[in-house]
Design a protein around this motif. Sequence first.
Motif, mmCIF file in Angstrom:
data_model
loop_
_atom_site.group_PDB
_atom_site.id
_atom_site.type_symbol
_atom_site.label_atom_id
_atom_site.label_comp_id
_atom_site.label_asym_id
_atom_site.label_seq_id
_atom_site.Cartn_x
_atom_site.Cartn_y
_atom_site.Cartn_z
ATOM 1 N N UNK A 7 0.897 -1.282 -0.312
ATOM 2 C CA UNK A 7 0.000 0.003 0.119
ATOM 3 C C UNK A 7 0.957 1.198 0.101
ATOM 4 N N UNK A 8 0.194 2.413 -0.342
ATOM 5 C CA UNK A 8 0.860 3.741 -0.335
ATOM 6 C C UNK A 8 1.835 3.871 0.973
ATOM 7 N N UNK A 9 1.177 3.709 2.040
ATOM 8 C CA UNK A 9 1.744 3.818 3.207
ATOM 9 C C UNK A 9 3.123 3.083 3.349
ATOM 10 N N UNK A 10 3.159 2.046 2.708
ATOM 11 C CA UNK A 10 4.389 1.259 2.889
ATOM 12 C C UNK A 10 5.506 1.701 2.286
ATOM 13 N N UNK A 11 5.461 2.614 1.218
ATOM 14 C CA UNK A 11 6.463 3.018 0.465
ATOM 15 C C UNK A 11 7.853 3.511 1.172
ATOM 16 N N UNK A 12 7.589 4.556 2.002
ATOM 17 C CA UNK A 12 8.849 4.763 2.858
ATOM 18 C C UNK A 12 9.614 3.418 3.359
ATOM 19 N N UNK A 13 9.021 2.797 4.013
ATOM 20 C CA UNK A 13 9.854 1.415 4.556
ATOM 21 C C UNK A 13 10.425 0.631 3.328
ATOM 22 N N UNK A 30 16.931 7.461 -0.175
ATOM 23 C CA UNK A 30 16.169 7.479 1.005
ATOM 24 C C UNK A 30 16.404 8.702 2.057
ATOM 25 N N UNK A 31 15.308 9.528 1.975
ATOM 26 C CA UNK A 31 15.445 10.809 2.722
ATOM 27 C C UNK A 31 13.876 10.888 3.191
ATOM 28 N N UNK A 32 13.868 11.725 4.351
ATOM 29 C CA UNK A 32 12.555 12.055 4.623
ATOM 30 C C UNK A 32 12.256 13.652 4.774
ATOM 31 N N UNK A 33 11.156 13.937 4.077
ATOM 32 C CA UNK A 33 10.212 13.182 3.474
ATOM 33 C C UNK A 33 10.715 12.526 2.067
ATOM 34 N N UNK A 36 8.984 12.462 -4.359
ATOM 35 C CA UNK A 36 7.722 12.103 -4.872
ATOM 36 C C UNK A 36 7.945 10.938 -6.040
ATOM 37 N N UNK A 37 9.205 10.707 -6.627
ATOM 38 C CA UNK A 37 9.360 10.040 -7.582
ATOM 39 C C UNK A 37 9.004 8.415 -7.092
ATOM 40 N N UNK A 38 9.158 8.141 -5.949
ATOM 41 C CA UNK A 38 8.838 7.113 -5.336
ATOM 42 C C UNK A 38 7.407 6.569 -5.324
ATOM 43 N N UNK A 39 6.669 7.830 -4.911
ATOM 44 C CA UNK A 39 5.182 7.516 -4.923
ATOM 45 C C UNK A 39 4.709 7.460 -6.429
ATOM 46 N N UNK A 40 5.296 8.253 -7.374
ATOM 47 C CA UNK A 40 4.786 8.080 -8.778
ATOM 48 C C UNK A 40 5.074 6.636 -9.147
ATOM 49 N N UNK A 41 6.164 6.206 -8.830
ATOM 50 C CA UNK A 41 6.346 4.673 -9.504
ATOM 51 C C UNK A 41 5.556 3.581 -8.892
ATOM 52 N N UNK A 42 5.228 3.992 -7.442
ATOM 53 C CA UNK A 42 4.407 3.176 -6.935
ATOM 54 C C UNK A 42 3.072 3.124 -7.252
#
Length: 151
Positions: A7-13, A30-33, A36-42
């Motif tokens: 799920x989207x909320x899993x993406x950071x982990x 891997x940085x916080x936040x 966006x490229x990772x969420x786009x890929x997801x």
Amino acid sequence: MNIRKARKEDVPLLVEMIANDPLGRLRENYIVPLPDEYYHAFQNISSDPNQELVVVENENGIVIGTLQLSFIQYLTYRGGIRAQIEAVRVYETYRGQGIGQMLFEWAIQRAKDKGAHVVQLTTDKKRPDAQKFYERLGFMASHEGMKLHLK
């Protein structure tokens, strides 16, 4: 243990796990936040019926592993389907407990269920332990892979 669709909320982990090795540290951001490229890929992966990004949760519902399974339709092998396993990771503190093997067993069964004639993967030559793990699971180094990086 439970395997489910990511799920989207899993993406950071997931990105944290992918970045947590010598090669991943060179490729990932891997940085916080999280960029966006990772969420786009997801989003692209999640909306593609030929892609399955899954996680494994422990008995407490904590995500401790992941893999991506892609189904590739070919004209060869009489119009066969290949299943490609990518981005296999188990959270560092849970390695050596059979979780990777469980993920692979799930992926292989899923490939059979989808009618795939072969399950394939690539592994970096700099990861000899991963190569040994895949061989123990029955994978054979049957081809020489080549890549052309575009960026």
